[in-house]
Design a protein around this motif. Structure first.
Motif, PDB file in Angstrom:
ATOM      1  N   LYS A  22     -13.464   1.710  -8.045  1.00 18.78           N
ATOM      2  CA  LYS A  22     -12.766   2.022  -9.298  1.00 18.78           C
ATOM      3  C   LYS A  22     -11.427   1.303  -9.352  1.00 18.78           C
ATOM      4  O   LYS A  22     -11.088   0.668 -10.360  1.00 18.78           O
ATOM      5  CB  LYS A  22     -12.563   3.533  -9.418  1.00 18.78           C
ATOM      6  N   ALA A  23     -10.651   1.402  -8.266  1.00 21.28           N
ATOM      7  CA  ALA A  23      -9.349   0.742  -8.227  1.00 21.28           C
ATOM      8  C   ALA A  23      -9.486  -0.764  -8.388  1.00 21.28           C
ATOM      9  O   ALA A  23      -8.660  -1.418  -9.041  1.00 21.28           O
ATOM     10  CB  ALA A  23      -8.639   1.064  -6.905  1.00 21.28           C
ATOM     11  N   THR A  24     -10.554  -1.325  -7.810  1.00 21.65           N
ATOM     12  CA  THR A  24     -10.788  -2.766  -7.908  1.00 21.65           C
ATOM     13  C   THR A  24     -11.145  -3.175  -9.329  1.00 21.65           C
ATOM     14  O   THR A  24     -10.631  -4.165  -9.859  1.00 21.65           O
ATOM     15  CB  THR A  24     -11.906  -3.180  -6.942  1.00 21.65           C
ATOM     16  N   ALA A  25     -12.011  -2.408  -9.962  1.00 22.07           N
ATOM     17  CA  ALA A  25     -12.384  -2.702 -11.349  1.00 22.07           C
ATOM     18  C   ALA A  25     -11.153  -2.682 -12.248  1.00 22.07           C
ATOM     19  O   ALA A  25     -10.964  -3.574 -13.093  1.00 22.07           O
ATOM     20  CB  ALA A  25     -13.419  -1.684 -11.836  1.00 22.07           C
ATOM     21  N   LEU A  26     -10.298  -1.694 -12.074  1.00 24.23           N
ATOM     22  CA  LEU A  26      -9.112  -1.569 -12.915  1.00 24.23           C
ATOM     23  C   LEU A  26      -8.104  -2.678 -12.626  1.00 24.23           C
ATOM     24  O   LEU A  26      -7.426  -3.164 -13.546  1.00 24.23           O
ATOM     25  CB  LEU A  26      -8.471  -0.196 -12.710  1.00 24.23           C
ATOM     26  N   ALA A  27      -8.008  -3.091 -11.370  1.00 25.31           N
ATOM     27  CA  ALA A  27      -7.078  -4.168 -11.012  1.00 25.31           C
ATOM     28  C   ALA A  27      -7.482  -5.474 -11.682  1.00 25.31           C
ATOM     29  O   ALA A  27      -6.638  -6.215 -12.213  1.00 25.31           O
ATOM     30  CB  ALA A  27      -7.027  -4.337  -9.500  1.00 25.31           C
ATOM     31  N   PHE A  28      -8.776  -5.773 -11.683  1.00 26.21           N
ATOM     32  CA  PHE A  28      -9.242  -6.987 -12.342  1.00 26.21           C
ATOM     33  C   PHE A  28      -9.100  -6.874 -13.861  1.00 26.21           C
ATOM     34  O   PHE A  28      -8.739  -7.850 -14.538  1.00 26.21           O
ATOM     35  CB  PHE A  28     -10.689  -7.289 -11.954  1.00 26.21           C
ATOM     36  N   ALA A  29      -9.365  -5.695 -14.400  1.00 33.04           N
ATOM     37  CA  ALA A  29      -9.218  -5.496 -15.838  1.00 33.04           C
ATOM     38  C   ALA A  29      -7.775  -5.723 -16.272  1.00 33.04           C
ATOM     39  O   ALA A  29      -7.518  -6.295 -17.339  1.00 33.04           O
ATOM     40  CB  ALA A  29      -9.670  -4.093 -16.228  1.00 33.04           C
ATOM     41  N   ALA A  30      -6.831  -5.292 -15.451  1.00 34.19           N
ATOM     42  CA  ALA A  30      -5.412  -5.465 -15.761  1.00 34.19           C
ATOM     43  C   ALA A  30      -5.012  -6.934 -15.803  1.00 34.19           C
ATOM     44  O   ALA A  30      -3.992  -7.293 -16.401  1.00 34.19           O
ATOM     45  CB  ALA A  30      -4.549  -4.711 -14.751  1.00 34.19           C
ATOM     46  N   GLU A  31      -5.828  -7.795 -15.172  1.00 37.24           N
ATOM     47  CA  GLU A  31      -5.584  -9.244 -15.213  1.00 37.24           C
ATOM     48  C   GLU A  31      -6.285  -9.906 -16.396  1.00 37.24           C
ATOM     49  O   GLU A  31      -6.274 -11.132 -16.520  1.00 37.24           O
ATOM     50  CB  GLU A  31      -6.071  -9.887 -13.910  1.00 37.24           C
ATOM     51  N   GLY A  32      -6.911  -9.079 -17.241  1.00 38.21           N
ATOM     52  CA  GLY A  32      -7.594  -9.619 -18.417  1.00 38.21           C
ATOM     53  C   GLY A  32      -9.025 -10.027 -18.170  1.00 38.21           C
ATOM     54  O   GLY A  32      -9.599 -10.804 -18.941  1.00 38.21           O
ATOM     55  N   CYS A  33      -9.634  -9.487 -17.116  1.00 38.10           N
ATOM     56  CA  CYS A  33     -11.020  -9.838 -16.780  1.00 38.10           C
ATOM     57  C   CYS A  33     -12.020  -8.990 -17.561  1.00 38.10           C
ATOM     58  O   CYS A  33     -11.701  -7.908 -18.059  1.00 38.10           O
ATOM     59  CB  CYS A  33     -11.263  -9.641 -15.278  1.00 38.10           C
ATOM     60  N   ARG A  34     -13.234  -9.500 -17.615  1.00 42.65           N
ATOM     61  CA  ARG A  34     -14.364  -8.751 -18.156  1.00 42.65           C
ATOM     62  C   ARG A  34     -15.123  -8.185 -16.961  1.00 42.65           C
ATOM     63  O   ARG A  34     -15.663  -8.951 -16.156  1.00 42.65           O
ATOM     64  CB  ARG A  34     -15.240  -9.666 -19.009  1.00 42.65           C
ATOM     65  N   VAL A  35     -15.144  -6.871 -16.843  1.00 45.10           N
ATOM     66  CA  VAL A  35     -15.613  -6.214 -15.620  1.00 45.10           C
ATOM     67  C   VAL A  35     -16.918  -5.468 -15.852  1.00 45.10           C
ATOM     68  O   VAL A  35     -17.016  -4.594 -16.723  1.00 45.10           O
ATOM     69  CB  VAL A  35     -14.553  -5.236 -15.078  1.00 45.10           C
ATOM     70  N   ALA A  36     -17.923  -5.812 -15.053  1.00 41.23           N
ATOM     71  CA  ALA A  36     -19.193  -5.094 -15.047  1.00 41.23           C
ATOM     72  C   ALA A  36     -19.171  -4.116 -13.885  1.00 41.23           C
ATOM     73  O   ALA A  36     -19.084  -4.520 -12.723  1.00 41.23           O
ATOM     74  CB  ALA A  36     -20.353  -6.067 -14.897  1.00 41.23           C
ATOM     75  N   ALA A  48     -15.499   2.025 -16.890  1.00 42.61           N
ATOM     76  CA  ALA A  48     -15.647   0.923 -17.842  1.00 42.61           C
ATOM     77  C   ALA A  48     -14.724   1.117 -19.033  1.00 42.61           C
ATOM     78  O   ALA A  48     -14.083   0.169 -19.518  1.00 42.61           O
ATOM     79  CB  ALA A  48     -17.097   0.805 -18.289  1.00 42.61           C
ATOM     80  N   ALA A  49     -14.630   2.359 -19.516  1.00 44.00           N
ATOM     81  CA  ALA A  49     -13.731   2.654 -20.634  1.00 44.00           C
ATOM     82  C   ALA A  49     -12.278   2.441 -20.221  1.00 44.00           C
ATOM     83  O   ALA A  49     -11.466   1.924 -21.002  1.00 44.00           O
ATOM     84  CB  ALA A  49     -13.945   4.091 -21.107  1.00 44.00           C
ATOM     85  N   ALA A  50     -11.953   2.822 -18.991  1.00 42.11           N
ATOM     86  CA  ALA A  50     -10.584   2.642 -18.492  1.00 42.11           C
ATOM     87  C   ALA A  50     -10.242   1.161 -18.358  1.00 42.11           C
ATOM     88  O   ALA A  50      -9.083   0.769 -18.513  1.00 42.11           O
ATOM     89  CB  ALA A  50     -10.425   3.351 -17.149  1.00 42.11           C
ATOM     90  N   CYS A  51     -11.241   0.335 -18.071  1.00 39.49           N
ATOM     91  CA  CYS A  51     -11.016  -1.113 -17.998  1.00 39.49           C
ATOM     92  C   CYS A  51     -10.567  -1.641 -19.352  1.00 39.49           C
ATOM     93  O   CYS A  51      -9.707  -2.522 -19.441  1.00 39.49           O
ATOM     94  CB  CYS A  51     -12.288  -1.829 -17.548  1.00 39.49           C
ATOM     95  N   GLN A  52     -11.151  -1.105 -20.409  1.00 41.11           N
ATOM     96  CA  GLN A  52     -10.747  -1.503 -21.757  1.00 41.11           C
ATOM     97  C   GLN A  52      -9.279  -1.163 -21.990  1.00 41.11           C
ATOM     98  O   GLN A  52      -8.505  -1.970 -22.511  1.00 41.11           O
ATOM     99  CB  GLN A  52     -11.607  -0.770 -22.793  1.00 41.11           C
ATOM    100  N   ASN A  53      -8.894   0.041 -21.570  1.00 40.50           N
ATOM    101  CA  ASN A  53      -7.519   0.490 -21.761  1.00 40.50           C
ATOM    102  C   ASN A  53      -6.531  -0.268 -20.881  1.00 40.50           C
ATOM    103  O   ASN A  53      -5.345  -0.361 -21.208  1.00 40.50           O
ATOM    104  CB  ASN A  53      -7.411   1.991 -21.468  1.00 40.50           C
ATOM    105  N   ALA A  54      -7.029  -0.815 -19.769  1.00 35.06           N
ATOM    106  CA  ALA A  54      -6.156  -1.526 -18.830  1.00 35.06           C
ATOM    107  C   ALA A  54      -5.838  -2.944 -19.285  1.00 35.06           C
ATOM    108  O   ALA A  54      -4.992  -3.618 -18.696  1.00 35.06           O
ATOM    109  CB  ALA A  54      -6.790  -1.561 -17.439  1.00 35.06           C
ATOM    110  N   GLY A  55      -6.517  -3.410 -20.313  1.00 40.00           N
ATOM    111  CA  GLY A  55      -6.221  -4.741 -20.827  1.00 40.00           C
ATOM    112  C   GLY A  55      -7.348  -5.744 -20.699  1.00 40.00           C
ATOM    113  O   GLY A  55      -7.197  -6.912 -21.075  1.00 40.00           O
ATOM    114  N   GLY A  56      -8.488  -5.309 -20.170  1.00 41.12           N
ATOM    115  CA  GLY A  56      -9.636  -6.201 -20.049  1.00 41.12           C
ATOM    116  C   GLY A  56     -10.803  -5.688 -20.861  1.00 41.12           C
ATOM    117  O   GLY A  56     -10.616  -5.000 -21.864  1.00 41.12           O
TER     118      GLY A  56
END
Length: 259
Positions: A22-36, A48-56
């Motif tokens: 989870k922490a890894t997914a959010l870290a990449f999302a914060a860099e603007g990544c598209r995370v599966a 996945a929803a939190a990734c959207q909120n994190a910026g990815g």
């Protein structure tokens, strides 16, 4: 801040529903990544929803990494959705601890069972193989990619009562080195991270006395946080690590076995 060069990259994180994943997914999302987010745990939807909120961007895929057919299908779906895979983080893992043979008062009272062995090897070793094989077939034609594998400090040094887990994590190190040799010619880097004691759900069930002993063996005198490992993955995937492959990065607070 070091520029990661990861914005817009497609990242697959296995076991992404909780803990380090989870922490890894959010870290990449914060860099603007598209995370599966791949997991059998439905909490992956929330990540996945939190990734959207994190910026990815984030999408959840229910995937059992022990099943090659599910992995292949999920890979195809990610490629159809986002055009490819740039980074694979093989984070999914389980524990089923037990002594190889256990004696009490000279009598055999237990062994590590076939089920314990097969379950851990299935997720921690075969799962990494399944996911890497599927994603490498996508990365090679594109001439680029990063594969990051979750090993463990116990894969380097061993640990009492964890024959299956240690075997799987040592095996991950071996596969990492093989794949770095095989895939480097295609512009694909392959590295492993070996965490020490990290505060996750797995450790939450352990008695405080055991946790205190873990901390006492760690020179930095604290347990790791999932974010500590996530940042290691982030760096290894970034342009800053563009000449790093075949490495095993220990993120363990300076853990020295036996101290």
């Amino acid at each position: 801040m070091i520029a990661t060069g990861l914005a817009g990259k497609v990242v697959v994180v296995t076991g992404g529903a909780a803990g380090i994943g989870k922490a890894t997914a959010l870290a990449f999302a914060a860099e603007g990544c598209r995370v599966a987010v791949w997991d059998v745990d439905p909490r992956g939807e929330e990540v996945a929803a939190a990734c959207q909120n994190a910026g990815g961007e984030g999408r959840f895929f229910r995937v059992d990494v022990t099943q090659a057919s599910e992995v292949e299908e999920a890979t195809s779906r990610v490629v159809s959705l986002w055009g490819g895979v740039d980074v694979l983080v093989n984070n999914a893992g389980i524990v089923r601890d037990g002594q190889l043979v256990k004696f009490k008062d000279g009598q055999l009272v237990g062994t590590m069972t076939d089920e314990q062995w097969e379950a851990v090897i299935g997720v921690n070793l075969r799962g990494v193989f399944n996911c890497t094989r599927a994603v490498a077939k996508v990365m090679v034609p594109r001439g680029r990619g990063v594969i990051l594998n979750a090993s463990s400090v116990v894969g380097l040094y061993g640990n009492f009562g964890q024959t299956n887990y240690v075997a799987s994590k040592a095996g991950v190190i071996g596969m990492t080195r093989v794949w770095a040799r095989e895939l480097g010619r295609y512009g694909i880097r392959v590295n492993a991270v070996a965490p020490g004691f990290v505060k996750t759900e797995i450790l939450a069930s352990m008695p405080p006395k055991v946790l205190d002993e873990m901390v006492s063996h760690t020179p930095l005198r604290r347990m790791g946080q999932p974010e500590d490992i996530a940042q290691a993955y982030l760096w290894l995937a970034s342009e800053a690590a563009s000449f790093v492959t075949g490495a095993v990065l220990s993120v363990d607070g300076g853990l020295v076995v036996g101290t």
